[in-house]
Design a protein around this motif. Structure first.
Motif, mmCIF file in Angstrom:
data_model
loop_
_atom_site.group_PDB
_atom_site.id
_atom_site.type_symbol
_atom_site.label_atom_id
_atom_site.label_comp_id
_atom_site.label_asym_id
_atom_site.label_seq_id
_atom_site.Cartn_x
_atom_site.Cartn_y
_atom_site.Cartn_z
ATOM 1 N N PHE A 1 48.080 44.747 32.286
ATOM 2 C CA PHE A 1 47.356 45.206 33.508
ATOM 3 C C PHE A 1 48.060 46.658 33.823
ATOM 4 O O PHE A 1 47.463 47.293 34.565
ATOM 5 N N ARG A 2 49.360 46.736 33.661
ATOM 6 C CA ARG A 2 49.925 47.865 33.989
ATOM 7 C C ARG A 2 49.738 48.076 35.606
ATOM 8 O O ARG A 2 49.468 48.960 36.179
ATOM 9 N N LYS A 3 49.801 46.913 36.387
ATOM 10 C CA LYS A 3 49.762 47.047 37.785
ATOM 11 C C LYS A 3 51.148 46.380 38.429
ATOM 12 O O LYS A 3 51.829 45.520 37.607
ATOM 13 N N PRO A 4 51.464 46.718 39.473
ATOM 14 C CA PRO A 4 52.713 46.311 39.939
ATOM 15 C C PRO A 4 52.738 44.566 40.149
ATOM 16 O O PRO A 4 51.503 44.074 40.156
ATOM 17 N N ILE A 5 53.892 44.078 39.949
ATOM 18 C CA ILE A 5 53.930 42.408 39.918
ATOM 19 C C ILE A 5 54.619 42.069 41.158
ATOM 20 O O ILE A 5 55.660 42.390 41.574
ATOM 21 N N LEU A 6 53.880 40.869 41.659
ATOM 22 C CA LEU A 6 54.618 40.133 42.729
ATOM 23 C C LEU A 6 54.807 38.908 42.202
ATOM 24 O O LEU A 6 54.073 37.902 41.759
ATOM 25 N N ILE A 7 56.087 38.350 42.270
ATOM 26 C CA ILE A 7 56.372 36.891 41.886
ATOM 27 C C ILE A 7 55.901 36.155 43.290
ATOM 28 O O ILE A 7 56.760 36.040 44.158
ATOM 29 N N GLY B 1 32.174 32.251 28.985
ATOM 30 C CA GLY B 1 30.728 32.453 28.766
ATOM 31 C C GLY B 1 29.928 33.107 29.765
ATOM 32 O O GLY B 1 30.463 33.550 30.659
ATOM 33 N N GLY B 2 28.653 33.161 29.337
ATOM 34 C CA GLY B 2 27.716 33.790 30.321
ATOM 35 C C GLY B 2 27.647 35.313 30.781
ATOM 36 O O GLY B 2 28.496 35.796 30.042
ATOM 37 N N PRO B 3 26.565 35.580 31.387
ATOM 38 C CA PRO B 3 26.638 37.112 31.620
ATOM 39 C C PRO B 3 27.679 37.648 32.287
ATOM 40 O O PRO B 3 28.539 37.115 33.017
ATOM 41 N N ALA B 4 27.847 39.147 32.372
ATOM 42 C CA ALA B 4 28.785 39.790 33.045
ATOM 43 C C ALA B 4 28.826 39.372 34.614
ATOM 44 O O ALA B 4 28.019 38.964 35.074
ATOM 45 N N ILE B 5 30.084 39.386 35.120
ATOM 46 C CA ILE B 5 30.295 39.224 36.524
ATOM 47 C C ILE B 5 30.185 40.304 37.470
ATOM 48 O O ILE B 5 31.376 41.256 37.171
ATOM 49 N N ASP B 6 29.815 40.586 38.226
ATOM 50 C CA ASP B 6 29.696 41.658 39.174
ATOM 51 C C ASP B 6 31.075 42.060 39.951
ATOM 52 O O ASP B 6 31.367 41.373 40.267
ATOM 53 N N GLY B 7 31.521 43.409 39.726
ATOM 54 C CA GLY B 7 32.682 43.729 40.355
ATOM 55 C C GLY B 7 34.117 43.060 39.868
ATOM 56 O O GLY B 7 34.903 43.213 40.782
ATOM 57 N N VAL B 8 33.910 42.325 38.820
ATOM 58 C CA VAL B 8 35.233 41.774 38.541
ATOM 59 C C VAL B 8 35.996 42.657 37.734
ATOM 60 O O VAL B 8 37.402 42.331 37.918
ATOM 61 N N GLN B 9 35.569 43.488 37.289
ATOM 62 C CA GLN B 9 36.724 44.375 36.275
ATOM 63 C C GLN B 9 37.472 44.987 37.115
ATOM 64 O O GLN B 9 37.125 45.535 38.129
ATOM 65 N N ASN B 10 38.925 45.011 36.794
ATOM 66 C CA ASN B 10 39.910 45.564 37.491
ATOM 67 C C ASN B 10 40.219 45.195 38.880
ATOM 68 O O ASN B 10 40.904 46.206 39.524
ATOM 69 N N SER C 1 32.363 30.463 38.847
ATOM 70 C CA SER C 1 32.331 30.627 40.484
ATOM 71 C C SER C 1 33.551 31.216 40.919
ATOM 72 O O SER C 1 33.506 32.153 41.808
ATOM 73 N N TYR C 2 34.652 30.779 40.461
ATOM 74 C CA TYR C 2 35.966 31.204 40.909
ATOM 75 C C TYR C 2 36.138 32.724 40.750
ATOM 76 O O TYR C 2 36.593 33.482 41.456
ATOM 77 N N LEU C 3 35.639 33.321 39.484
ATOM 78 C CA LEU C 3 35.841 34.667 39.118
ATOM 79 C C LEU C 3 34.886 35.580 40.020
ATOM 80 O O LEU C 3 35.193 36.339 40.705
ATOM 81 N N ARG C 4 33.714 34.925 40.389
ATOM 82 C CA ARG C 4 32.781 35.486 41.285
ATOM 83 C C ARG C 4 33.466 35.615 42.817
ATOM 84 O O ARG C 4 33.294 36.589 43.390
ATOM 85 N N TRP D 1 40.864 34.109 31.806
ATOM 86 C CA TRP D 1 40.697 34.914 33.118
ATOM 87 C C TRP D 1 41.260 36.291 33.058
ATOM 88 O O TRP D 1 40.527 36.970 33.569
ATOM 89 N N ASP D 2 42.556 36.298 32.758
ATOM 90 C CA ASP D 2 43.225 37.539 32.514
ATOM 91 C C ASP D 2 42.130 38.785 31.743
ATOM 92 O O ASP D 2 41.643 39.868 32.139
ATOM 93 N N HIS D 3 41.617 38.196 30.625
ATOM 94 C CA HIS D 3 40.632 39.016 29.851
ATOM 95 C C HIS D 3 39.154 39.432 30.547
ATOM 96 O O HIS D 3 38.985 40.436 30.587
ATOM 97 N N THR D 4 38.858 38.331 31.617
ATOM 98 C CA THR D 4 37.669 38.659 32.093
ATOM 99 C C THR D 4 37.982 39.847 33.310
ATOM 100 O O THR D 4 37.060 40.748 33.617
ATOM 101 N N ILE D 5 39.229 39.478 33.875
ATOM 102 C CA ILE D 5 39.517 40.473 34.899
ATOM 103 C C ILE D 5 39.664 42.135 34.279
ATOM 104 O O ILE D 5 39.037 43.029 34.929
ATOM 105 N N ARG D 6 40.367 42.082 33.144
ATOM 106 C CA ARG D 6 40.774 43.397 32.569
ATOM 107 C C ARG D 6 39.374 44.123 32.355
ATOM 108 O O ARG D 6 39.280 45.252 32.361
ATOM 109 N N THR D 7 38.420 43.122 31.415
ATOM 110 C CA THR D 7 37.410 43.743 30.790
ATOM 111 C C THR D 7 36.202 43.854 31.505
ATOM 112 O O THR D 7 35.332 44.503 31.080
ATOM 113 N N GLY D 8 35.920 42.901 32.596
ATOM 114 C CA GLY D 8 34.653 42.887 33.115
ATOM 115 C C GLY D 8 33.810 41.948 32.311
ATOM 116 O O GLY D 8 32.791 41.509 32.882
#
Ligand code: BGC
Length: 452
Positions: A339-345, A269-278, A191-194, A255-262
């Motif tokens: 991620f190769r994205k800018p970082i904010l602490i 577990g479970g099916p792919a989550i729409d719009g989560v990749q990247n 749910s959080y990922l969605r 979490w990071d894996h799911t965001i990176r790969t979608g």
């Protein structure tokens, strides 16, 4: 390092961080408020009026400006904005608007959090994040906030440390709603990922531009403890390594894996989550400590792992947390590689009522941020946790993270800067960590920061 000054990039943001429920006060329609009334807070307090930031924001912003801080991270409370289902409180939104206007007026870089653990009571009563409607309801709330307040944030945090309530509230039973269920943990993570992915895209649709005219910047403030096995000899050590593997995956790595790969990590577990990749424009890092996982047959409540012990010679904070500055550098590097994205602490800080440890903690962690910057990793800024002492969840008011001291039981809630507040002010003004500053505030750290 031989230089006498660690200089930070132009426009580096020197900010401080807070969360609505912990400072505003009067968040009475929330699940945490209800939970606190059950007497579950360790020091016997309840959030109550907290630091009354809701009414004293102007005074607080003036103090931050006087100290030359450049950024502020704050949260919006869903339970204030929508105290009853489908009832959006326009006065509350107007109030938040005034708070944000005042921040803008002072010229702070604003980082706005949409969800920092707390939900409205009506959401809790309908089964919180296990209820399939909750994500859609969260997105309606998010849309309302983005429409009304979207012209202010320089950075958006959709969710603060989602894996902390997923684990603490659903796996270990230590936060509301006190479940101990792997199945609930997995469902809540999904749910959080969605919710994050939905909010990420909503912000880009509704407010494609940040106040400076560039594309809006959205991310998550992720908890990245540095997790290691204790390395007990024999089979216990094997279990510790397995527990470390699992703990890392159950928290940030899954979490990071799911965001990176979608693709949902097996831990969710479970099916792919729409719009989560990247769905990150920047990576928010909340870093405090290292956890060394030690096998203990008595800790059935924590899957036979004790994570509270520090190896000999390692200092701990009043939370009992290890002080391990290098973990911040190692975390920055691993997040950058992923991620190769800018970082904010987005958070880093220490519970220290007497301010004996905080000055060293700050400079030693900033030296690690600088080390990563020297390697070319783009780090946009550092938001220290926290601006003022505040309501520290299960620990209540007893644990004090503020640069500014406030006693919750002082009728006047007087704000008193600790020495660290001035240290941080000097760093922000110079945009550098100089030998002179470190000698003045944290002489024990000179060697660690500058070498000899
Ligand atoms: C949370 C804050 C909390 C801080 C210190 C972070 O995990 O985002 O809300 O006060 O740590 O425990």
């Amino acid at each position: 390092m031989s230089s006498d000054s660690l200089n930070f990039p132009d426009n580096f943001i020197w900010g401080t961080s807070t969360a609505g429920h912990q400072v505003e006060g009067g968040n009475e329609f929330s699940d945490w408020w209800a939970w606190e009334q059950k007497g579950l807070i360790e020091d016997g307090t309840v959030s109550g009026r907290a630091m009354d930031y809701w009414n004293r924001h102007e005074e607080d912003h003036a103090l931050m400006a006087k100290l030359a801080y450049k950024g502020f991270r704050l949260g919006i409370e869903w339970s204030r904005v929508e105290p009853q289902k489908d009832h959006f409180d326009r006065d509350v939104i107007e109030h938040y608007r005034r708070i944000l206007q005042s921040l803008r007026h002072h010229g702070f870089k604003i980082c706005l959090t949409l969800h920092h653990w707390v939900i409205p009571r009506w959401v809790a009563e309908q089964g919180d994040w296990l209820n399939p409607d909750t994500v859609n309801q969260f997105l309606r709330y998010a849309k309302f906030v983005i429409e009304k307040l979207g012209d202010f944030p320089d950075y958006w945090v959709t969710m603060n440390e989602p894996m902390v309530p997923a684990i603490m509230g659903n796996l270990l039973g230590r936060f509301p709603p006190q479940r101990r269920s792997v199945r609930a943990y997995r469902a809540v993570c999904r749910s959080y990922l969605r919710a994050h992915a939905g909010a990420y895209h909503l912000i880009h649709e509704v407010h494609p531009l940040a106040p400076d005219g560039t594309r809006s910047r959205v991310g998550v403030a992720m908890a990245y403890p540095w997790i290691e096995p204790w390395n007990t000899p024999g089979p216990a050590g094997g279990y510790e390594r397995f527990a470390t593997f699992m703990a890392r995956r159950a928290s940030f790595e899954g979490w990071d894996h799911t965001i990176r790969t979608g693709k949902p990590h097996w831990i969710h577990g479970g099916p792919a989550i729409d719009g989560v990749q990247n769905s990150y424009d920047f990576c928010g890092i909340n870093y405090y400590t290292r956890a060394s996982l030690k096998y203990d047959w008595r800790r059935g409540d924590q899957y036979w792992i004790d994570d509270t012990k520090a190896p000999p010679g390692v200092d701990v904070t009043q939370m009992g947390w290890q002080i391990y500055p290098e973990g911040l550098y190692r975390t920055i590097r691993s997040v950058w590689k992923k991620f190769r994205k800018p970082i904010l602490i987005t958070e880093n800080g220490i519970a220290d009522d007497t301010d004996e440890q905080r000055p060293c903690y700050i400079v030693e962690h900033l030296a690690q941020v600088h080390r990563a910057l020297r390697e070319g990793i783009p780090i946009l800024g550092y938001y220290h946790w926290s601006f003022v002492d505040n309501f520290e969840w299960r620990e209540g008011f007893a644990k004090r993270f503020g640069l500014i001291a406030v006693r919750h039981d002082d009728p006047g809630l007087k704000r008193t800067p600790r020495p660290s507040a001035y240290l941080y002010s000097e760093i922000a003004q110079k945009n550098a960590l100089t030998r002179k500053t470190v000698e003045a505030y944290a002489p024990q750290a000179v060697e660690m920061v500058f070498g000899t």
